[in-house]
Design an enzyme around this catalytic site. Structure first.
Site, PDB file in Angstrom:
ATOM      1  N   CYS A 338       0.800  -1.229   0.000  1.00  0.00           N
ATOM      2  CA  CYS A 338       0.000   0.000   0.000  1.00  0.00           C
ATOM      3  C   CYS A 338       0.835   1.283   0.000  1.00  0.00           C
ATOM      4  O   CYS A 338       0.492   2.212  -0.736  1.00  0.00           O
ATOM      5  CB  CYS A 338      -1.047   0.007   1.109  1.00  0.00           C
ATOM      6  SG  CYS A 338      -0.805  -1.139   2.451  1.00  0.00           S
ATOM      7  N   ARG A 367       7.654 -10.792   5.396  1.00  0.00           N
ATOM      8  CA  ARG A 367       7.370 -10.538   6.802  1.00  0.00           C
ATOM      9  C   ARG A 367       8.050 -11.603   7.635  1.00  0.00           C
ATOM     10  O   ARG A 367       7.939 -12.794   7.340  1.00  0.00           O
ATOM     11  CB  ARG A 367       5.858 -10.571   7.061  1.00  0.00           C
ATOM     12  CG  ARG A 367       5.120  -9.490   6.290  1.00  0.00           C
ATOM     13  CD  ARG A 367       3.634  -9.525   6.548  1.00  0.00           C
ATOM     14  NE  ARG A 367       2.946  -8.667   5.587  1.00  0.00           N
ATOM     15  CZ  ARG A 367       1.633  -8.661   5.418  1.00  0.00           C
ATOM     16  NH1 ARG A 367       0.873  -9.454   6.145  1.00  0.00           N
ATOM     17  NH2 ARG A 367       1.078  -7.863   4.523  1.00  0.00           N
ATOM     18  N   GLN A 385       1.032 -11.164  -2.717  1.00  0.00           N
ATOM     19  CA  GLN A 385      -0.374 -10.816  -2.557  1.00  0.00           C
ATOM     20  C   GLN A 385      -0.995 -10.475  -3.910  1.00  0.00           C
ATOM     21  O   GLN A 385      -0.358  -9.841  -4.743  1.00  0.00           O
ATOM     22  CB  GLN A 385      -0.492  -9.593  -1.652  1.00  0.00           C
ATOM     23  CG  GLN A 385       0.028  -9.834  -0.251  1.00  0.00           C
ATOM     24  CD  GLN A 385      -0.156  -8.621   0.627  1.00  0.00           C
ATOM     25  OE1 GLN A 385       0.288  -7.519   0.272  1.00  0.00           O
ATOM     26  NE2 GLN A 385      -0.810  -8.786   1.752  1.00  0.00           N
ATOM     27  N   ASP A 387      -2.801  -8.148  -4.700  1.00  0.00           N
ATOM     28  CA  ASP A 387      -3.188  -6.925  -4.003  1.00  0.00           C
ATOM     29  C   ASP A 387      -3.811  -5.920  -4.964  1.00  0.00           C
ATOM     30  O   ASP A 387      -3.489  -5.892  -6.142  1.00  0.00           O
ATOM     31  CB  ASP A 387      -1.907  -6.316  -3.407  1.00  0.00           C
ATOM     32  CG  ASP A 387      -2.171  -5.638  -2.088  1.00  0.00           C
ATOM     33  OD1 ASP A 387      -3.339  -5.568  -1.689  1.00  0.00           O
ATOM     34  OD2 ASP A 387      -1.204  -5.188  -1.454  1.00  0.00           O
ATOM     35  N   HIS A 389      -5.474  -1.651  -4.603  1.00  0.00           N
ATOM     36  CA  HIS A 389      -5.980  -0.547  -3.803  1.00  0.00           C
ATOM     37  C   HIS A 389      -6.857   0.323  -4.676  1.00  0.00           C
ATOM     38  O   HIS A 389      -6.460   0.711  -5.768  1.00  0.00           O
ATOM     39  CB  HIS A 389      -4.816   0.245  -3.205  1.00  0.00           C
ATOM     40  CG  HIS A 389      -4.025  -0.585  -2.251  1.00  0.00           C
ATOM     41  ND1 HIS A 389      -2.874  -1.234  -2.624  1.00  0.00           N
ATOM     42  CD2 HIS A 389      -4.271  -0.940  -0.968  1.00  0.00           C
ATOM     43  CE1 HIS A 389      -2.430  -1.933  -1.600  1.00  0.00           C
ATOM     44  NE2 HIS A 389      -3.247  -1.779  -0.582  1.00  0.00           N
ATOM     45  N   LYS A 473     -14.788  -3.386   7.536  1.00  0.00           N
ATOM     46  CA  LYS A 473     -14.370  -4.355   6.536  1.00  0.00           C
ATOM     47  C   LYS A 473     -15.392  -5.457   6.351  1.00  0.00           C
ATOM     48  O   LYS A 473     -16.303  -5.623   7.163  1.00  0.00           O
ATOM     49  CB  LYS A 473     -13.013  -4.950   6.906  1.00  0.00           C
ATOM     50  CG  LYS A 473     -13.046  -5.793   8.168  1.00  0.00           C
ATOM     51  CD  LYS A 473     -11.721  -6.509   8.409  1.00  0.00           C
ATOM     52  CE  LYS A 473     -11.770  -7.222   9.761  1.00  0.00           C
ATOM     53  NZ  LYS A 473     -10.705  -8.173   9.968  1.00  0.00           N
ATOM     54  N   HIS A 519      -8.565  -1.587   0.500  1.00  0.00           N
ATOM     55  CA  HIS A 519      -7.595  -2.675   0.294  1.00  0.00           C
ATOM     56  C   HIS A 519      -8.395  -3.935   0.000  1.00  0.00           C
ATOM     57  O   HIS A 519      -9.402  -4.180   0.659  1.00  0.00           O
ATOM     58  CB  HIS A 519      -6.792  -2.983   1.557  1.00  0.00           C
ATOM     59  CG  HIS A 519      -6.123  -1.821   2.202  1.00  0.00           C
ATOM     60  ND1 HIS A 519      -4.758  -1.670   2.193  1.00  0.00           N
ATOM     61  CD2 HIS A 519      -6.618  -0.769   2.893  1.00  0.00           C
ATOM     62  CE1 HIS A 519      -4.445  -0.568   2.871  1.00  0.00           C
ATOM     63  NE2 HIS A 519      -5.551  -0.007   3.300  1.00  0.00           N
TER      64      HIS A 519
END
Lengths: 649, 649
Positions: A338, A367, A385, A387, A389, A473, A519
């Site tokens: 992000c 991570r 991910q 991912d 946004h 969420k 997200h």
């Protein structure tokens, strides 16, 4: 008298000091037999604990987490009792209920070890103790008194735990000869625990810190009925066969190397192909939904994560910063995409007409996880991910939410996840101060989520107080073929990062406004998703997705030419095929191909070569008879195309 | 008399002490006018330096690097002479010739600055001095004497340089009133330098170390003829327009953020699309050539790079190791993909029948560069290699080499690089000890490379002693549309990593053998290649590759509906189209689309809407007349398909 409100909002009066069990009995005898704990004004109580004021209550049976956990937690105490009986002087650490059962961490003392072979004896002792139907008795005492008790007993772990607790009164539970420092709640007595199994023994550092002593962790699981236990053990057996680590190795999908490092998967050709196909599939769906792909680096300056707030939150517990040989710079392996995407948003001024901006990336993040916590692809140190946004105006939030739900549905359908649960997480309405973002925006976005799910016909549970501090969420949990739940697909609203990165757009009023960020990652990560998919399908992937769709099995060397001809024809028709030219018996070739989960096996011998046919076998289903070669190609192509059409509908 | 052997192997006798210039004059007067330096037994000499023994010589003209560099090096001295004349007390650092000219680093002294506006005055002084035709005189003296000279002169930089030199005799060059510590070689006199231009002034740390003082670097370029200079300056002007950093910004292909970090490109949607299309293209070509894609993490344990030898070689000068919060592990950002691929090779036993294994990955690597060295996409700190490693048997080397050459040809053709140079780098035959790998293998592989290039009809130059210590290689240099050379496509044999990683295969003799590794990356990196492609095409990418193929330009709002219809039709035919709905004059819309390098512009007004036509304009070529809409779609589709067919032939 006190007033007790039940979940159906009916109100009944009971004398002060009434217990959950009393209330259950007053409602129905069969209910009283099934209930395991009671939730009183949001706090879970033992069934035998007094209720002394007006309350809203829920009677928790096995089908609720609060019932199940009371059951497992009491089972952990029962096991500890058996251990104290069998191993005098044993010291106890902690013994919680977990997702699928319970464990206890124990220190059996110098020179004593407990191994898997000791479990049956412990189970027997537990059985004996359970039959005594000893009641669980709750007792409250001041911390000082509790400390004195355990210091006297020489129980160093419990002393440490007590020291970490806040001062005040501490609760203890006793049943039979066993007492434990414990928050509870527990079952009325040990007789409830009718069916149990101790599963395994593992090492576990005290408090999860490798500098501490390694204790012995004993895992177990228990059920109210033997039949439930039997089913669970059968499921565990099946789960073992479906373990993605095993199938990943057998099918050569991915590998790990201790030289490269723990928790860092390397995708082998077949796995990389599978993953790439999934990425292509999602890219296509996302393109059709107006997403744009970007590519960002795997590192960023520490400053970037100070701005995003990630460094303050995770910095110390994560991979340490990377310094440069000169210039004194500091970079971090990116733990999420992000912040990079916010910087891309900022690369040029944006107008209200440009929104929504939907920025997608298959972004690999890193991570740190302790090596003991790693587990194949589901818990890795590096993962990619899927991912994206979405930067949008407040008035666009609902439509964007709806579109993300659409994408998640396409994926569930394509990969045959039919059974799922939806949860909406909203603010705690009594504690609005702890959330960032204006009241108006929160109300709008919470309403948008609720409406979007309703319009999509989803039955979503609403959890108040479960929202992140930066936004509400929506979560999707799928159930796999073995009934196990997996969290897939979160849609998270975020008011925080736009603020921290000072993101703006010019409104139709010519003023600067703050966009809202969403997200979302339907797969979560490619690694985790592929793991779930392997365990869900036992490695039998849908035809459109599987790395190898057809294998050609020549019976003898004489027909190798014909087999090659078949191969070329299939390849020219974009069917992923291979050929087994080994000098092996056909039975062996069939068996090996079955193990590789290749959907179609084409056996070819002299007869087939003569007539331009193939003998078709389907994985797991055996012989399907002979088919003209051209017909088979047409048939296979049609099946693949139909699948692709179905999922893109 | 001494015997002088010329490049054509003819031998002539000359008196001892003869100079290169004498020899050139003896051959032809016109040659003597063009020759700039002479290579004597491998060492480059001034034309006026005596040759005192039998020698193989090459007379270097402008068309050879050794000629050109003597010219530019002398030009740097001429500039330094002018600077000393104009700026008394100026201190000199170093002044080498470089790829495209020369520079000198100078310290003009306290309070004195030299800026771009001073360059014309310096040029004028140079012109005046050049006309004096001062001869360059070489003088050799012991280090001690040289040190005394510069210490006396107070020239601290030269003193430092001298201290770093090995003891022995040091050469100096003098022309006119100027003397410089210098290895040479130089032109006979300054009159050769007829055309020059000082280009720019920049700051440069002494010895490239930011802890040192910043000196003033003055760049220049020079030519034997004014016409050549004019052409070069025109080329520089054009190059400035084609600068990939500018075009990348204008076309929104990529961006950098100082918060994310220097040298870390972020690919914007259009750039990511372009890059992805290139990757897809190469993946397809590679799949057809039997490559298999893998995916590996972007970090590896330090140990991995200790094994590979990269840590010993690059460790200190690269991004520093990443430590973990617990467990004391150390990881490195991966600077190359080969160690990971070696670990994948090892994940299972390999047999001679399994080889070659061709393992490909678009692997993003990170290498530290000083921020001052960074340059857009051509010199970045993170970049994605189109990497592959071929593990093969010695008898497969030639075929594998041939196949890689095929792939490189496909790429050059697809992207319109018609002009390229090929170089084979072999061992130094006189110093075989410094190379790893058996004599037999080296002979085999050198022969294989030479034969493969010959069979492919390539005219390759052979450079002895240019091989890496671990294997011979083949290099491709392309010339872009401005005639600039770019290194693209290296094929490198490697005997070292298979040894270090103890890679094996079981041979037909049932014994263990060592495979040979080939590294190859036809694009080099996606970043560098896209930069070259931008500068080569000035951002006018081939139709099949360009992010946006067609733009629809409605003349007024009245025809927006029709424009949308055109857009949908194009999209349904997989043509990448967009529409300019802005409320702007059509002229402005055309200009903006031209600047975006969109190949086809379709102007639509009421007439077009009525007749279902479009007015076609081609980027850079203007109006192409009206076309029936369906016909245009067919035409565009055909052009794209033809391009794709052509490149896959």
């Amino acid at each position: 008298m006190i007033r007790i409100t039940l979940p159906d909002n009916s109100v009944r009066e009971y004398p002060e000091g009434v217990t959950g069990l009393d209330i259950a009995k007053s409602l129905s005898n069969s209910l009283a037999k099934e209930v395991l704990s009671v939730t009183v004004n949001g706090e879970v109580y033992d069934l035998t604990r007094s209720i002394n004021e007006d309350a809203e209550i829920i009677l928790n049976k096995w089908d609720s987490e609060d019932g199940m956990h009371a059951f497992w937690h009491s089972s952990a105490h029962l096991m500890a009792e058996a251990l104290e009986a069998l191993y005098p002087g044993i010291k106890l650490g902690i013994g919680p209920s977990i997702d699928n059962g319970f464990y206890y961490d124990v220190d059996p003392g110098e020179g004593v070890t407990i191994t898997d072979s000791d479990l049956p004896a412990i189970e027997n002792k537990m059985k004996e103790l359970a039959q005594q139907q000893n009641t669980f008795v709750r007792k409250v005492m001041p911390k000082k008194e509790a400390l004195e008790h355990y210091t006297r007993k020489g129980d160093q772990y419990k002393v440490e735990l007590l020291n970490d607790l806040e001062d005040g009164t501490i609760s203890f539970y006793t049943h039979g000869n066993f007492t434990d420092l414990c928050r509870g709640p527990h079952l009325p007595h040990t007789g409830y625990i009718k069916a149990f199994k101790l599963l395994s023994v593992a090492g576990a550092y005290w408090k999860g810190d490798e500098r501490n002593k390694q204790l012995t962790r004993i895992y177990g699981v228990s059920f109210p009925k033997q039949k439930m236990l039997d089913e669970h053990l059968a499921m565990l057996e099946e789960a073992k066969k479906r373990d993605h680590r095993k199938i990943g190795r057998d099918l050569e999908l991915f590998t790990f190397s201790h030289v490269v490092g723990s928790g860092l998967p390397m995708w082998l050709p077949k796995g990389a192909q599978l993953r790439e196909r999934l990425e292509e599939f999602l890219k296509k769906v996302q393109r059709e939904h107006g997403y744009e792909q970007v590519i960002t680096p795997h590192i960023g300056q520490k400053e970037l994560y100070v701005t995003s707030g990630h460094y303050a939150k995770y910095g110390e517990a994560s991979f340490r910063p990377i310094s440069t040989p000169a210039e004194g710079e500091e970079f971090l392996l990116k733990p999420m995409n992000c912040p990079h995407h916010c910087e891309i948003y900022k690369f040029k001024p944006r107008s209200y007409k440009d929104l929504p901006v939907r920025m997608a990336e298959f972004g690999t993040v890193y991570r740190y996880e302790q090596s003991g916590e790693l587990h194949g692809l589901t818990r890795a140190r590096g993962f990619t991910q899927d991912d994206a946004h979405i930067f949008c105006r407040p008035d666009q939030l609902k439509e964007e939410f709806t579109k993300v739900i659409d994408i998640i549905f396409v994926i569930f359908k394509a990969l045959d996840f039919k059974d799922f649960i939806v949860q909406i997480s909203l603010r705690d309405p009594h504690d609005k101060e702890k959330y960032i973002g204006s009241d108006e925006n929160w109300e709008k976005s919470e309403k948008a989520i609720i409406e979007a799910t309703r319009e999509k016909g989803l039955e979503a549970s609403i959890e108040y107080g479960e929202a992140a501090f930066y936004g509400p969420k929506l979560d999707f949990m799928v159930k796999d073929a073995l009934g196990r739940k997996w969290q897939l697909g979160t849609i998270q609203v975020d008011y925080n990062l736009p603020e921290r990165f000072d993101l703006e757009y010019t409104g139709s009023d010519n003023q600067k406004h703050r966009p809202i960020m969403i997200h979302r990652a339907p797969f979560g990560s490619m690694e985790r998703f592929v793991a779930v998919l392997i365990e869900h399908t036992a490695g039998k992937f849908p035809l459109w997705l599987t790395p190898e769709q057809v294998v050609i099995l020549p019976i003898s060397e004489k027909v190798h030419n014909y087999a090659e001809k078949v191969l070329n024809l299939l390849k020219n028709c974009d069917i992923r095929a291979l050929i087994d030219l080994r000098n092996e018996k056909i039975g062996r070739k069939i068996r090996d191909s079955e193990l590789k989960r290749i959907p179609y096996l084409l056996v070819v011998g002299e007869k087939e070569a003569e007539n331009s046919t193939v003998s078709v076998r389907k994985q797991g289903e055996g012989d399907k008879g002979s088919m003209n070669l051209q017909d088979f190609v047409k048939f296979a192509k049609q099946e693949i195309e139909k699948q692709l059409e179905d999922i893109s509908k």
